[in-house]
Scaffold this active site. Structure first.
Site, mmCIF file in Angstrom:
data_model
loop_
_atom_site.group_PDB
_atom_site.id
_atom_site.type_symbol
_atom_site.label_atom_id
_atom_site.label_comp_id
_atom_site.label_asym_id
_atom_site.label_seq_id
_atom_site.Cartn_x
_atom_site.Cartn_y
_atom_site.Cartn_z
ATOM 1 N N ASP A 1 0.819 -1.218 0.000
ATOM 2 C CA ASP A 1 0.000 0.000 0.000
ATOM 3 C C ASP A 1 0.852 1.268 0.000
ATOM 4 O O ASP A 1 0.463 2.289 0.556
ATOM 5 C CB ASP A 1 -0.961 0.020 1.206
ATOM 6 C CG ASP A 1 -1.753 -1.259 1.302
ATOM 7 O OD1 ASP A 1 -2.254 -1.700 0.265
ATOM 8 O OD2 ASP A 1 -1.845 -1.832 2.403
ATOM 9 N N GLY B 1 0.383 1.402 -7.395
ATOM 10 C CA GLY B 1 -0.552 1.489 -8.529
ATOM 11 C C GLY B 1 -0.431 2.825 -9.221
ATOM 12 O O GLY B 1 -0.302 2.912 -10.443
ATOM 13 N N ASN C 1 -5.185 -10.527 -3.973
ATOM 14 C CA ASN C 1 -5.012 -9.943 -2.628
ATOM 15 C C ASN C 1 -4.569 -8.487 -2.758
ATOM 16 O O ASN C 1 -4.760 -7.687 -1.854
ATOM 17 C CB ASN C 1 -3.994 -10.742 -1.790
ATOM 18 C CG ASN C 1 -2.705 -11.072 -2.531
ATOM 19 O OD1 ASN C 1 -2.607 -10.886 -3.732
ATOM 20 N ND2 ASN C 1 -1.731 -11.590 -1.812
ATOM 21 N N GLY D 1 -4.442 -4.569 -4.212
ATOM 22 C CA GLY D 1 -5.448 -3.573 -4.599
ATOM 23 C C GLY D 1 -4.712 -2.317 -5.001
ATOM 24 O O GLY D 1 -4.237 -1.587 -4.146
ATOM 25 N N THR E 1 -6.138 -11.746 3.388
ATOM 26 C CA THR E 1 -7.260 -11.140 2.666
ATOM 27 C C THR E 1 -8.385 -12.156 2.436
ATOM 28 O O THR E 1 -9.432 -11.790 1.914
ATOM 29 C CB THR E 1 -6.784 -10.586 1.306
ATOM 30 O OG1 THR E 1 -6.198 -11.667 0.567
ATOM 31 C CG2 THR E 1 -5.757 -9.482 1.477
ATOM 32 N N THR F 1 -9.900 -5.154 0.986
ATOM 33 C CA THR F 1 -10.813 -5.624 2.029
ATOM 34 C C THR F 1 -11.521 -4.492 2.760
ATOM 35 O O THR F 1 -12.436 -4.748 3.540
ATOM 36 C CB THR F 1 -10.027 -6.443 3.078
ATOM 37 O OG1 THR F 1 -8.997 -5.593 3.602
ATOM 38 C CG2 THR F 1 -9.407 -7.690 2.493
ATOM 39 N N ARG G 1 -10.375 -2.879 5.172
ATOM 40 C CA ARG G 1 -9.962 -2.834 6.589
ATOM 41 C C ARG G 1 -9.170 -1.563 6.872
ATOM 42 O O ARG G 1 -8.370 -1.135 6.036
ATOM 43 C CB ARG G 1 -9.044 -4.030 6.913
ATOM 44 C CG ARG G 1 -9.753 -5.353 6.944
ATOM 45 C CD ARG G 1 -8.796 -6.481 7.249
ATOM 46 N NE ARG G 1 -7.884 -6.752 6.153
ATOM 47 C CZ ARG G 1 -6.925 -7.668 6.184
ATOM 48 N NH1 ARG G 1 -6.747 -8.401 7.271
ATOM 49 N NH2 ARG G 1 -6.144 -7.882 5.150
ATOM 50 N N PRO G 2 -9.338 -0.939 8.083
ATOM 51 C CA PRO G 2 -8.505 0.222 8.411
ATOM 52 C C PRO G 2 -7.041 -0.211 8.508
ATOM 53 O O PRO G 2 -6.745 -1.269 9.063
ATOM 54 C CB PRO G 2 -9.023 0.678 9.786
ATOM 55 C CG PRO G 2 -9.963 -0.361 10.253
ATOM 56 C CD PRO G 2 -10.287 -1.306 9.145
ATOM 57 N N LEU H 1 3.379 12.393 0.497
ATOM 58 C CA LEU H 1 3.973 13.446 1.336
ATOM 59 C C LEU H 1 2.926 14.447 1.785
ATOM 60 O O LEU H 1 3.006 15.006 2.880
ATOM 61 C CB LEU H 1 5.094 14.149 0.566
ATOM 62 C CG LEU H 1 6.397 13.343 0.562
ATOM 63 C CD1 LEU H 1 7.220 13.624 -0.665
ATOM 64 C CD2 LEU H 1 7.199 13.616 1.833
ATOM 65 N N SER I 1 5.619 12.070 -4.873
ATOM 66 C CA SER I 1 4.184 12.145 -5.160
ATOM 67 C C SER I 1 3.480 12.916 -4.037
ATOM 68 O O SER I 1 3.681 12.637 -2.861
ATOM 69 C CB SER I 1 3.636 10.721 -5.276
ATOM 70 O OG SER I 1 2.251 10.725 -5.234
HETATM 71 P P1 IMP Z 1 -2.660 -12.937 1.989
HETATM 72 O O1 IMP Z 1 -1.725 -12.381 0.944
HETATM 73 O O2 IMP Z 1 -4.109 -12.707 1.657
HETATM 74 O O3 IMP Z 1 -2.346 -14.353 2.314
HETATM 75 O O4 IMP Z 1 -2.404 -12.106 3.343
HETATM 76 C C1 IMP Z 1 -1.169 -12.203 4.070
HETATM 77 C C2 IMP Z 1 -0.785 -10.854 4.652
HETATM 78 O O5 IMP Z 1 -0.447 -9.953 3.588
HETATM 79 C C3 IMP Z 1 -1.910 -10.155 5.432
HETATM 80 O O6 IMP Z 1 -1.324 -9.409 6.487
HETATM 81 C C4 IMP Z 1 -2.506 -9.185 4.419
HETATM 82 O O7 IMP Z 1 -3.134 -8.088 5.034
HETATM 83 C C5 IMP Z 1 -1.240 -8.780 3.674
HETATM 84 N N1 IMP Z 1 -1.511 -8.323 2.309
HETATM 85 C C6 IMP Z 1 -1.819 -9.078 1.237
HETATM 86 N N2 IMP Z 1 -1.959 -8.313 0.150
HETATM 87 C C7 IMP Z 1 -1.727 -7.055 0.520
HETATM 88 C C8 IMP Z 1 -1.689 -5.809 -0.183
HETATM 89 O O8 IMP Z 1 -1.890 -5.708 -1.396
HETATM 90 N N3 IMP Z 1 -1.394 -4.703 0.570
HETATM 91 C C9 IMP Z 1 -1.112 -4.778 1.909
HETATM 92 N N4 IMP Z 1 -1.140 -5.919 2.596
HETATM 93 C C10 IMP Z 1 -1.436 -7.058 1.907
#
Ligand code: IMP
Length: 430
Positions: free
Chosen positions: A13, A17, A38, A40, A128, A301, A303-304, A332, A412
């Site tokens: 994150d 992207g 997983n 985004g 996720t 997801t 999630r916060p 920034l 950015s």
């Molecule tokens: P999984 O990849 O769904 O198995 O999740 C494993 C860990 O990686 C968890 O802590 C997720 O929150 C984190 N995670 C997976 N994909 C991302 C992403 O794109 N951004 C941030 N965290 C991610």
């Protein structure tokens, strides 16, 4: 011709992207090398906003976009992504290619991901829930199903007949679930996917290497971040693939000597979603402000995200692990209001020891050693030239660069394409 890798330097994150979308203007081919839906990747362009999960961001600029062999593909989620792009008038037909040897996320992978997390209780990873871990587990256990396995109904059925009894046994006796997977249903569903995807399938390594041989600019788009890497991340709180730049070679079938530049995407502070160590996490008002100003909610997801100060120890390690040649520092503008900004430069353990590297096992009670910097306390939103950035912000960038050992090539100050400042073009496309 240049081969550039974009890699996250923290826990994902970081704004990959947006940066990939920005850099794709000069790319001929963009490829994903690991992970699945997983990820985004949020991209804002014109008056539109789009979250891509598996399709490389190059698709938004009509560039050849490749889903490499190192990814895991959930066909139903990918079809949904096609639909979302269609609504934005973006067609995938001409510009998307998918590796025929990419592994598939099967219905049982999603179910096992969720059941295993539930069984872990307080020790859960915070996945996720998309089936990523179980799909990679099957890949390594040589029990995976790849796109090529869908070519023949008899072959697919034979593979599933060897696999499904074990899955059903786990469901019944270990998870004590009444759900059983049906071979007939899976065969029917996945043969249907084959019909929908067969025109996209190719030998993606050949395609990418041909682009390189033809002197094209190739961009490799990393997903997640360095500290979610299965080998080098904060294990076991990691994803199940090699997220770091080295993952490109296996995940796209490209030799290491072909890679010219590795750009590390660095958020100006730190975030993490899911469980696991996070030394600079802020559970106070400043953490909440970063979450609010940075819209820090998971793109996949919702999630916060956990928020905290910039951790130079972490990013210096990422520079070393990936061989990063320059940094792109994002978000920034989120720090615009702050009077002072902290950077972690080491950690102090409970017994008073000073650490200058993140230890392989996170010690409870370890606290960051901070240095404090003055904030710039003005809006950076509309600044488009490096020299117009506030002095305190430039000092902050210089200090980050000095501490982590890499020059800054991009900055950015907002989510849109035009809110990007190129500091050193030579560090990007040669
Ligand atoms: P999984 O990849 O769904 O198995 O999740 C494993 C860990 O990686 C968890 O802590 C997720 O929150 C984190 N995670 C997976 N994909 C991302 C992403 O794109 N951004 C941030 N965290 C991610």
């Amino acid at each position: 011709m240049t081969c550039v890798v974009i890699v996250g330097t923290q826990w994902g994150d970081e704004g990959k992207g947006k940066l990939v979308d920005f850099l794709t203007e000069d790319a001929d081919l963009v490829a994903r090398y690991q992970g699945g839906n997983n990820a985004g990747h949020t991209v804002k362009f014109e008056d539109k906003s789009c979250i891509l999960h598996l399709i490389p961001s190059g698709i938004l600029r009509n560039k050849m976009s490749v889903i490499g062999n190192g990814t895991v593909v959930d066909p139903s989620a990918l079809l949904q992504e096609f639909e979302e792009l269609k609504e934005l008038d973006i067609s995938v037909e001409e510009n998307l290619k998918i590796s025929e040897t990419a592994h598939l996320i099967m219905p049982y992978h999603r179910v096992f991901d969720q059941l295993r997390e539930k069984a872990k209780g307080d020790n859960k990873i915070g996945t996720t829930g998309r089936g990523i871990g179980p799909a990679y587990t099957d890949k390594v256990a040589r029990s995976g199903i790849r796109f090529t396995d869908l070519r023949s109904a008899d072959h697919l059925r034979a593979r599933l007949e060897a696999l499904i009894p074990e899955k059903n046994c786990l469901m019944k006796y270990f998870f004590q679930s009444p759900v059983q997977f049906s071979i007939d249903q899976i065969v029917e569903e996945y043969l249907g996917y084959y019909e929908q995807f067969k025109s996209y399938l190719c030998d993606s390594s050949l395609l990418i290497n041909q682009a390189i041989d033809n002197n094209q600019n190739v961009l490799f788009e990393g997903a997640q971040g360095t500290f979610l890497d299965v080998d080098h991340g904060t294990y076991p709180f990691v994803t199940s693939s090699n997220t770091m730049a080295g993952g490109v070679c296996a995940g796209c079938g490209v030799g290491p000597v072909k890679i010219d530049k590795i750009i590390g995407i660095v958020k100006a502070y730190t975030t993490r979603v899911g469980s696991g160590p996070f030394p600079t996490e802020l559970l106070d008002e400043t953490g909440r402000l970063l979450r609010k100003e940075g819209s820090e909610f998971g793109a996949t997801t919702g999630r916060p995200r956990r928020c905290g100060w910039f951790d130079a120890v972490l990013v210096r390690q990422a520079v070393r692990l990936n061989g990063i040649t320059s940094l792109a520092i994002t978000k920034l503008d989120v720090l615009d209001q702050l009077e002072t900004i902290k950077i972690a430069v080491g950690y102090r353990t409970r017994n008073g020891q000073t650490l200058t590297e993140l230890p392989p096992v996170y010690e409870k009670g370890m606290v960051p050693i901070y240095e404090e910097h003055p904030g710039w306390q003005c809006s950076t939103k509309d600044i488009t030239e490096y020299d117009k950035l506030p002095e305190a912000l430039i000092s902050y960038l210089n200090r980050i660069s000095e501490l982590v050992g890499a020059p800054v090539s991009l900055v950015s100050v907002g989510p849109k394409r035009e809110e990007t400042i190129v500091c050193d073009p030579k560090q990007i496309w040669a």
